[in-house]
Design an enzyme around this catalytic site. Structure first.
Site, PDB file in Angstrom:
ATOM      1  N   ASP A  54     -42.326  49.318  -1.861  1.00  0.00           N
ATOM      2  CA  ASP A  54     -43.366  49.378  -1.622  1.00  0.00           C
ATOM      3  C   ASP A  54     -44.229  50.783  -1.755  1.00  0.00           C
ATOM      4  O   ASP A  54     -45.002  51.485  -1.067  1.00  0.00           O
ATOM      5  CB  ASP A  54     -43.739  49.347  -0.015  1.00  0.00           C
ATOM      6  CG  ASP A  54     -43.103  47.861   0.573  1.00  0.00           C
ATOM      7  OD1 ASP A  54     -43.308  47.079  -0.373  1.00  0.00           O
ATOM      8  OD2 ASP A  54     -42.418  47.807   1.550  1.00  0.00           O
ATOM      9  N   LYS A  56     -46.198  50.432  -6.532  1.00  0.00           N
ATOM     10  CA  LYS A  56     -45.909  49.933  -7.888  1.00  0.00           C
ATOM     11  C   LYS A  56     -47.045  49.087  -8.632  1.00  0.00           C
ATOM     12  O   LYS A  56     -47.378  49.177  -9.739  1.00  0.00           O
ATOM     13  CB  LYS A  56     -44.626  49.198  -7.915  1.00  0.00           C
ATOM     14  CG  LYS A  56     -43.477  49.963  -7.749  1.00  0.00           C
ATOM     15  CD  LYS A  56     -42.346  49.453  -7.610  1.00  0.00           C
ATOM     16  CE  LYS A  56     -42.018  47.959  -6.418  1.00  0.00           C
ATOM     17  NZ  LYS A  56     -42.042  48.897  -5.124  1.00  0.00           N
ATOM     18  N   GLY A  85     -43.729  42.137  -2.922  1.00  0.00           N
ATOM     19  CA  GLY A  85     -45.139  42.208  -2.568  1.00  0.00           C
ATOM     20  C   GLY A  85     -46.091  43.122  -3.078  1.00  0.00           C
ATOM     21  O   GLY A  85     -45.756  44.457  -2.784  1.00  0.00           O
ATOM     22  N   HIS A  86     -46.721  43.079  -4.428  1.00  0.00           N
ATOM     23  CA  HIS A  86     -47.284  44.098  -5.012  1.00  0.00           C
ATOM     24  C   HIS A  86     -48.577  44.030  -4.988  1.00  0.00           C
ATOM     25  O   HIS A  86     -49.239  42.781  -5.324  1.00  0.00           O
ATOM     26  CB  HIS A  86     -46.773  44.081  -6.525  1.00  0.00           C
ATOM     27  CG  HIS A  86     -45.419  44.255  -6.690  1.00  0.00           C
ATOM     28  ND1 HIS A  86     -44.785  44.322  -7.937  1.00  0.00           N
ATOM     29  CD2 HIS A  86     -44.394  44.618  -5.787  1.00  0.00           C
ATOM     30  CE1 HIS A  86     -43.463  44.639  -7.865  1.00  0.00           C
ATOM     31  NE2 HIS A  86     -43.267  44.857  -6.543  1.00  0.00           N
ATOM     32  N   GLN A 107     -38.765  46.079  -5.308  1.00  0.00           N
ATOM     33  CA  GLN A 107     -38.210  46.920  -4.652  1.00  0.00           C
ATOM     34  C   GLN A 107     -38.077  48.387  -5.016  1.00  0.00           C
ATOM     35  O   GLN A 107     -38.857  48.946  -5.654  1.00  0.00           O
ATOM     36  CB  GLN A 107     -36.742  46.333  -4.477  1.00  0.00           C
ATOM     37  CG  GLN A 107     -36.518  45.029  -3.915  1.00  0.00           C
ATOM     38  CD  GLN A 107     -37.071  43.792  -5.022  1.00  0.00           C
ATOM     39  OE1 GLN A 107     -36.423  43.610  -5.582  1.00  0.00           O
ATOM     40  NE2 GLN A 107     -37.970  42.993  -4.266  1.00  0.00           N
TER      41      GLN A 107
HETATM   42  P1  GDP Z   1     -45.362  47.938  -4.227  1.00  0.00           P
HETATM   43  O1  GDP Z   1     -44.540  46.793  -3.399  1.00  0.00           O
HETATM   44  O2  GDP Z   1     -44.724  49.187  -4.693  1.00  0.00           O
HETATM   45  O3  GDP Z   1     -46.393  47.114  -5.244  1.00  0.00           O
HETATM   46  O4  GDP Z   1     -46.454  48.305  -2.928  1.00  0.00           O
HETATM   47  P2  GDP Z   1     -47.054  47.387  -1.790  1.00  0.00           P
HETATM   48  O5  GDP Z   1     -48.122  46.835  -2.291  1.00  0.00           O
HETATM   49  O6  GDP Z   1     -46.053  46.577  -1.032  1.00  0.00           O
HETATM   50  O7  GDP Z   1     -47.813  48.743  -0.871  1.00  0.00           O
HETATM   51  C1  GDP Z   1     -48.289  49.484  -1.031  1.00  0.00           C
HETATM   52  C2  GDP Z   1     -49.612  49.480  -0.334  1.00  0.00           C
HETATM   53  O8  GDP Z   1     -50.379  50.771  -0.591  1.00  0.00           O
HETATM   54  C3  GDP Z   1     -50.720  48.508  -0.571  1.00  0.00           C
HETATM   55  O9  GDP Z   1     -51.486  48.363   0.626  1.00  0.00           O
HETATM   56  C4  GDP Z   1     -51.539  49.168  -1.517  1.00  0.00           C
HETATM   57  O10 GDP Z   1     -52.890  48.699  -1.436  1.00  0.00           O
HETATM   58  C5  GDP Z   1     -51.460  50.589  -1.066  1.00  0.00           C
HETATM   59  N1  GDP Z   1     -51.746  51.731  -1.732  1.00  0.00           N
HETATM   60  C6  GDP Z   1     -51.360  51.923  -2.898  1.00  0.00           C
HETATM   61  N2  GDP Z   1     -51.889  53.232  -3.273  1.00  0.00           N
HETATM   62  C7  GDP Z   1     -52.637  53.834  -2.368  1.00  0.00           C
HETATM   63  C8  GDP Z   1     -53.003  55.006  -2.207  1.00  0.00           C
HETATM   64  O11 GDP Z   1     -52.802  55.961  -2.790  1.00  0.00           O
HETATM   65  N3  GDP Z   1     -53.543  55.378  -0.918  1.00  0.00           N
HETATM   66  C9  GDP Z   1     -53.620  54.280   0.124  1.00  0.00           C
HETATM   67  N4  GDP Z   1     -54.203  54.726   1.125  1.00  0.00           N
HETATM   68  N5  GDP Z   1     -53.085  53.327  -0.114  1.00  0.00           N
HETATM   69  C10 GDP Z   1     -52.276  52.809  -1.233  1.00  0.00           C
HETATM   70  P1  IMO Z   2     -41.667  45.476  -3.304  1.00  0.00           P
HETATM   71  O1  IMO Z   2     -41.352  45.122  -4.642  1.00  0.00           O
HETATM   72  C1  IMO Z   2     -39.697  46.714   0.357  1.00  0.00           C
HETATM   73  C2  IMO Z   2     -36.001  44.827   1.420  1.00  0.00           C
HETATM   74  C3  IMO Z   2     -35.976  43.908   2.761  1.00  0.00           C
HETATM   75  C4  IMO Z   2     -34.447  43.989   3.192  1.00  0.00           C
HETATM   76  C5  IMO Z   2     -33.613  44.441   1.892  1.00  0.00           C
HETATM   77  C6  IMO Z   2     -33.114  43.068   1.648  1.00  0.00           C
HETATM   78  O2  IMO Z   2     -42.554  45.121  -2.499  1.00  0.00           O
HETATM   79  O3  IMO Z   2     -41.300  46.965  -3.013  1.00  0.00           O
HETATM   80  P2  IMO Z   2     -33.935  40.699   0.221  1.00  0.00           P
HETATM   81  O4  IMO Z   2     -34.981  39.812   0.973  1.00  0.00           O
HETATM   82  O5  IMO Z   2     -34.029  41.135  -0.938  1.00  0.00           O
HETATM   83  O6  IMO Z   2     -32.582  40.119   0.677  1.00  0.00           O
HETATM   84  O7  IMO Z   2     -33.908  41.948   1.567  1.00  0.00           O
HETATM   85  O8  IMO Z   2     -34.742  44.771   1.249  1.00  0.00           O
HETATM   86  N1  IMO Z   2     -36.925  44.517   0.375  1.00  0.00           N
HETATM   87  C7  IMO Z   2     -37.829  45.170   0.242  1.00  0.00           C
HETATM   88  N2  IMO Z   2     -38.718  46.440   1.019  1.00  0.00           N
HETATM   89  N3  IMO Z   2     -40.337  46.284  -0.646  1.00  0.00           N
HETATM   90  C8  IMO Z   2     -39.713  45.160  -1.362  1.00  0.00           C
HETATM   91  O9  IMO Z   2     -40.319  44.936  -2.437  1.00  0.00           O
HETATM   92  C9  IMO Z   2     -38.490  44.721  -0.995  1.00  0.00           C
HETATM   93  N4  IMO Z   2     -37.772  43.642  -1.225  1.00  0.00           N
HETATM   94  C10 IMO Z   2     -36.806  43.406  -0.268  1.00  0.00           C
HETATM   95  O10 IMO Z   2     -36.960  44.316   3.692  1.00  0.00           O
HETATM   96  O11 IMO Z   2     -34.497  45.302   4.008  1.00  0.00           O
HETATM   97 MG    MG Z   3     -44.206  45.926  -1.712  1.00  0.00          MG
END
Ligand code: GDP
Ligand code: IMO
Ligand code: MG
Length: 428
Positions: free
Chosen positions: A13, A16, A40-41, A223
């Protein structure tokens, strides 16, 4: 041409999806190489928000191809929902999305096994996203899995049933969970039809030919490196290699084809699910990071655990990945903080250490922090590195000096354009 890589350096998270979406326009192909719907991107642009789970984050950029690589595990039911979302958004996915025939399929019973296994673990549960990731990779390495390519063979149903029956036997060793297999199966087979709308390719030939023809490829990690099956905080990890090495096996490219490795870290740190987190803040400051940063899982909605940035862990993951550029995200979340801390060393076994112990879970680690002045100002009008308030410049400089990798981008908000690019690399 080389394959550039974008991956997360923490526990996932890191942002990415946003960075891949931003940079995708510079590439011909964006490819996911591991993980599955546990990811979840989030992408935000033109006032719209999308969360992608299996589909690469280049899908909204016109004129580029997206590949779901062989290292990914696919739940056709979730893929179908994602594809429907793309149609609503006006994306003709049949023209811009390919799937590797060697990618493994998540069966309904893989999801059930994931759940039953977590129930059995009780307090020790991993905190899995319950998407069936672990059991599917277990079947892959156990040489029992079903692949996308199998869905085109006459024996597909038979192979499916054999694996399902094995899973039903296995479920008996776990605490009982409720399920309606008939309806799950009907939905699953229906979704296979949608999967068949995507061209299925031999991904390894496709990518290598594209590279030979001078095409630019961006590999999108899921991840984060601290969730890597080998080097993460085992057993509190995911079931794939999330590091750069995973690009080679997850797409079928040789190591010398890897180009830039763009590592992403938040300006602080989060983790969702169980497992060690040395810099976690179990206080009001942690809550504040969660509130301002909207730190709730994009896949499960679970609150993310929050804490200060952990430099020994980052130094470790930079080493594992061969990171050539750093991207710092969510620095805006700390705009109102009077001070910002960064862990620079750990104390354990009565001594100070720069390295992580063998097992962060069983070693009692105390982070040693360096404190930086906050900037106490909005970053809304910052368009270049030059515009950053002094305390941010100093914070970034400290990170660079410590991690010995240039910071090339700083994200200052969730929107696609809220990104400050570095024109000049700062001397070390
Ligand atoms: P990913 O899994 O690495 O793609 O990241 P996620 O989407 O799960 O989580 C990142 C969260 O931070 C999302 O809600 C994005 O919209 C938000 N986000 C990304 N970059 C920024 C930033 O620079 N500032 C803020 N406030 N939010 C951001
Ligand atoms: P993105 O790509 C954050 C974590 C789960 C759990 C562990 C194992 O959005 O960054 P799994 O379902 O893979 O067996 O879970 O890994 N986990 C993540 N945490 N971002 C993710 O993906 C994750 N995918 C799995 O919360 O701790
Ligand atoms: Mg994510």
């Amino acid at each position: 041409m080389a394959v550039d890589v974008i991956l997360g350096l923490q526990w996932g998270d890191e942002g990415k999806g946003k960075i891949v979406d931003y940079l995708a326009g510079n590439y011909d192909i964006v490819a996911r190489f591991q993980g599955g719907p546990n990811a979840g991107h989030t992408l935000k642009f033109d006032g719209k928000k999308f969360v992608l789970h299996i589909i690469p984050s280049g899908v909204f950029r016109e004129g580029i191809m997206n590949l779901i690589g062989n290292g990914v595990v696919i739940d056709p039911v979730i893929l179908k929902k994602e594809l429907e979302g793309l149609t609503v958004a006006g994306v003709d996915y049949k023209k811009c999305l390919l799937v590797a025939k060697k990618a493994h399929l998540i069966l309904p019973t893989h999801r059930l096994l994931d759940k039953a296994s977590e129930v059995a673990k009780g307090q020790q549960k991993i905190g899995s996203t319950l998407k069936g990731i672990g059991p599917t990779y277990m079947d892959k390495t156990g040489r029992n899995g079903l692949r996308v390519g199998d869905t085109f063979t006459p024996s597909f149903r038979e192979k499916y049933e054999a694996l399902r029956d094995k899973h039903l036997q296995l479920l008996k060793i776990y605490p009982e969970i409720e399920y309606d297999l008939e309806s799950l199966e009907a939905q699953w087979f229906d979704s296979i039809k949608t999967l068949h709308e995507l061209p299925a390719v031999n991904g390894e030939y496709y990518i290598n030919k594209a590279l030979d023809c001078g095409k630019k490829v961006l590999a999108e990690g899921a991840q984060g490196s601290m969730l890597d099956i080998d080097f993460g905080t085992y057993p509190y990890v995911t079931s794939s290699n999330t590091i750069t090495a995973g690009v080679c096996t997850g797409l079928g490219i040789a190591p010398q084809k890897i180009g830039e490795v763009i590592g992403i870290t938040k300006a602080y740190c989060t983790r969702v699910g169980g497992g060690p987190f040395p810099t976690e803040l179990l206080n009001g400051m942690g809550e504040e990071l969660r509130r301002v940063g909207q730190e709730f899982g994009a896949t499960t909605g679970r609150p993310r655990r929050c804490g200060w940035i952990d430099l020994p862990a980052l130094e470790y993951t930079i080493m594992l990945n061969g990171v050539t550029q750093l991207v710092i995200t969510k620095i805006d979340v700390m705009n109102d903080f009077e001070e910002v801390k960064a862990a620079t060393r750990y104390r354990y076994d009565g001594k100070e250490h720069a390295h992580l112990p063998y097992d962060l879970g069983s070693t009692k680690v105390e982070p040693i922090y360096e404190t930086h002045n906050g900037w106490m100002t909005s970053l809304e009008h910052v368009n270049s590195f030059h515009d950053f308030p002094k305390p941010i410049k100093s914070y970034l400089k400290t990170l660079e000096m410590f991690l010995k990798v240039p910071i090339t981008m700083v994200s200052v908000g969730p929107e696609r354009q809220q990104l400050v690019l570095r024109e000049v690399k700062v001397e070390a």
